[in-house]
Design an enzyme around this catalytic site. Structure first.
Site, mmCIF file in Angstrom:
data_model
loop_
_atom_site.group_PDB
_atom_site.id
_atom_site.type_symbol
_atom_site.label_atom_id
_atom_site.label_comp_id
_atom_site.label_asym_id
_atom_site.label_seq_id
_atom_site.Cartn_x
_atom_site.Cartn_y
_atom_site.Cartn_z
ATOM 1 N N HIS A 1 -7.827 3.646 -1.580
ATOM 2 C CA HIS A 1 -7.573 2.289 -1.094
ATOM 3 C C HIS A 1 -8.745 1.795 -0.266
ATOM 4 C CE1 HIS A 1 -2.938 2.010 -1.474
ATOM 5 N NE2 HIS A 1 -3.464 2.687 -2.468
ATOM 6 N N TYR B 1 1.089 -3.395 6.748
ATOM 7 C CA TYR B 1 1.614 -3.178 8.098
ATOM 8 C C TYR B 1 2.152 -4.533 8.559
ATOM 9 C CZ TYR B 1 -0.639 1.412 8.448
ATOM 10 O OH TYR B 1 -0.998 2.720 8.260
ATOM 11 N N PRO C 1 3.125 7.708 13.994
ATOM 12 C CA PRO C 1 2.565 7.617 12.637
ATOM 13 C C PRO C 1 1.840 6.307 12.311
ATOM 14 C CG PRO C 1 4.946 7.330 12.605
ATOM 15 C CD PRO C 1 4.591 7.672 14.013
ATOM 16 N N LYS D 1 -2.541 9.278 11.221
ATOM 17 C CA LYS D 1 -3.578 10.213 11.638
ATOM 18 C C LYS D 1 -3.170 11.684 11.732
ATOM 19 C CE LYS D 1 -6.921 7.416 12.065
ATOM 20 N NZ LYS D 1 -7.794 7.408 10.924
ATOM 21 N N TYR E 1 -9.438 3.515 11.277
ATOM 22 C CA TYR E 1 -8.453 3.821 10.233
ATOM 23 C C TYR E 1 -9.030 4.766 9.172
ATOM 24 C CZ TYR E 1 -4.299 3.116 7.426
ATOM 25 O OH TYR E 1 -3.135 3.322 6.734
#
Ligand code: APR
Ligand code: PHB
Length: 395
Positions: free
Chosen positions: A76, A205, A297, A301, A389
């Protein structure tokens, strides 16, 4: 009478941390035994996290663990932040010089590691019970456990505590020898795995006044979805229809987003907390992965931190056991904790920005919206999110 045997590194826990440590050590000629409390089918079916940082993927591939990952991992290059019914794409790769994440279920990582270990003739015992650690402050530590109805003693040069948040290793360290930092969050995640094609190619998100929601996936046929819920909720207050209704409401967009639905094949509520044990080492016991730290979460990570710990630990132990060089093991904790705290901050930041605040505090809600607008409008702010990220190189 216990059956007694010896190894160089006794590894408690056959999750990603323990199995990868055993694998990396074996490649450097170091002998280890992995002790896992659960059965093989249990650990290989347990649905857990699924996002691998670029550095994690690179490490797995460099150590002959990349075959299925290469085939089935979904790369992604972006993610979506959704709020006020509008989606905003964060182009992760574009903002980080081409780095990306790979979606690949943690249980697949565990299955790949298990296969590799057993194929190489490595020791891996499932369904061990009554595990206890002894003489960890001496140069002859040992692990006592039960297996196949008999008592066993495993004498080691070093013990690696890789037994996760609920394991016994952390508690073997005397109180006062470590400091434990804890942050409990007033929310939990209800996670489902559904036999429904993903509703979007990328992760979403979603910030919503009813609470956070996350859209993720495992394959072209399987969606992984999460909802912020109350930490005191039991699964029985969340029948499937209520979950779908809530997901539809939270993910709704002004331009008519459709959420694909299907049979729910896994359902779990997980509390959210941050924990760090400092230092991650006591005598001949080294903690790695969730045994040493957990993160909420939201930053995806946990698995990546575990991998970073064991990368450092394997190198340090190999140096020490093969040639007596002790600089690496002396610096183990300090080296890991640098990334641990960076990631703690990132996970706390993502969590705080995206979840419905306790008591629906209107001031905090306004701050979240201001932050979300900033992250989606400013290239500098978006880059901060993106580089954390995908995983900061070298930290
Ligand atoms: N003896 C032996 N094994 C044990 C014991 C024990 N007393 N207690 C727990 N275990 C096993 C668990 O059954 C589990 O398989 O230790 C393993 C720990 O694995 P994880 O919890 O997956 O932890 P870790 O390997 O550090 O991986 C971290 O896991 O929780 C996720 O999000 C987290 O992705 C992160 C990753
Ligand atoms: C997952 O796919 O399970 C997942 C993805 C992103 C997260 C957490 C979990 O932040």
């Amino acid at each position: 009478m216990s059956a007694v045997r010896s190894t160089q590194v006794g590894i408690v826990g056959g999750g990603p941390a323990g199995l990868l440590l055993g694998h990396l050590l074996a490649r450097q000629g170091i002998d280890s035994v992995v002790l896992e409390a659960r059965s093989r089918p249990y650990v290989e079916q347990r649905v857990r996290a699924g996002v691998l940082e670029q550095g994690t993927v690179d490490l797995l591939k460099a150590n002959d663990l990349g075959e299925r990952l290469q085939r089935e991992g979904l790369v992604h290059e972006g993610l979506e932040l959704r709020f006020d019914g509008i989606g905003h794409r964060i182009p992760l790769a574009e903002l980080t010089g081409g780095r990306a994440i790979t979606v690949y279920g943690q249980q697949k990582v565990v299955a790949d590691l298990t296969d590799a270990r057993l194929a190489a003739g490595g020791d891996l015992l499932f369904e061990v019970g009554d595990v206890s650690l002894h003489a960890i402050d001496s140069d002859a530590p040992s692990i006592h456990f039960r297996h196949d109805g008999a008592d066993h003693e495993l004498r080691c040069e070093v013990i690696a505590g890789c037994d996760g948040y609920h394991g016994v290793s952390r508690d073997a360290i005397p109180a006062g020898a470590v400091q434990v930092y804890v942050r409990e969050y007033p929310f939990a995640w209800l996670g489902i795995l559904a036999e429904a094609p993903p509703s979007s190619e990328e992760l979403i998100y979603c910030h919503h006044e009813r609470g956070f929601a996350l859209h993720s996936l495992r394959s072209p046929e399987l969606s992984r979805l999460y909802l912020q819920c109350d930490p005191s909720d039991e699964l029985d207050v969340w029948p499937d229809e209520r979950i779908w209704e809530e997901l539809r409401t939270r993910f709704a967009t002004r331009d008519g987003f459709t959420l694909n639905e299907g049979p729910v094949v896994d359902k779990l509520i997980t509390p959210m907390r941050s924990v760090v044990v400092e230092p991650m080492q006591y005598g001949r016991l080294f903690l790695a992965g969730d045994a040493a730290h957990t993160v909420p979460p939201t930053g995806a990570k946990g698995l990546n931190l575990a991998v970073n710990d064991v990368r450092i630990l394997a190198g340090a132990l190999a140096d020490w056991l093969a040639s007596g060089a002790s600089e690496g093991i002396a610096r183990y904790s300090e080296q890991c904790l640098e990334k641990v705290w960076r990631v703690q901050h990132f996970s706390w930041w993502m969590t705080s920005m995206l979840h419905r605040p306790a008591g629906r505090d209107p001031f905090e809600h306004k701050l979240q919206r201001a932050q979300l607008r900033y992250v989606t409008r400013s290239r500098a702010a978006a880059t901060t999110l993106a580089e954390n990220y995908v995983g900061l190189a070298g930290a």
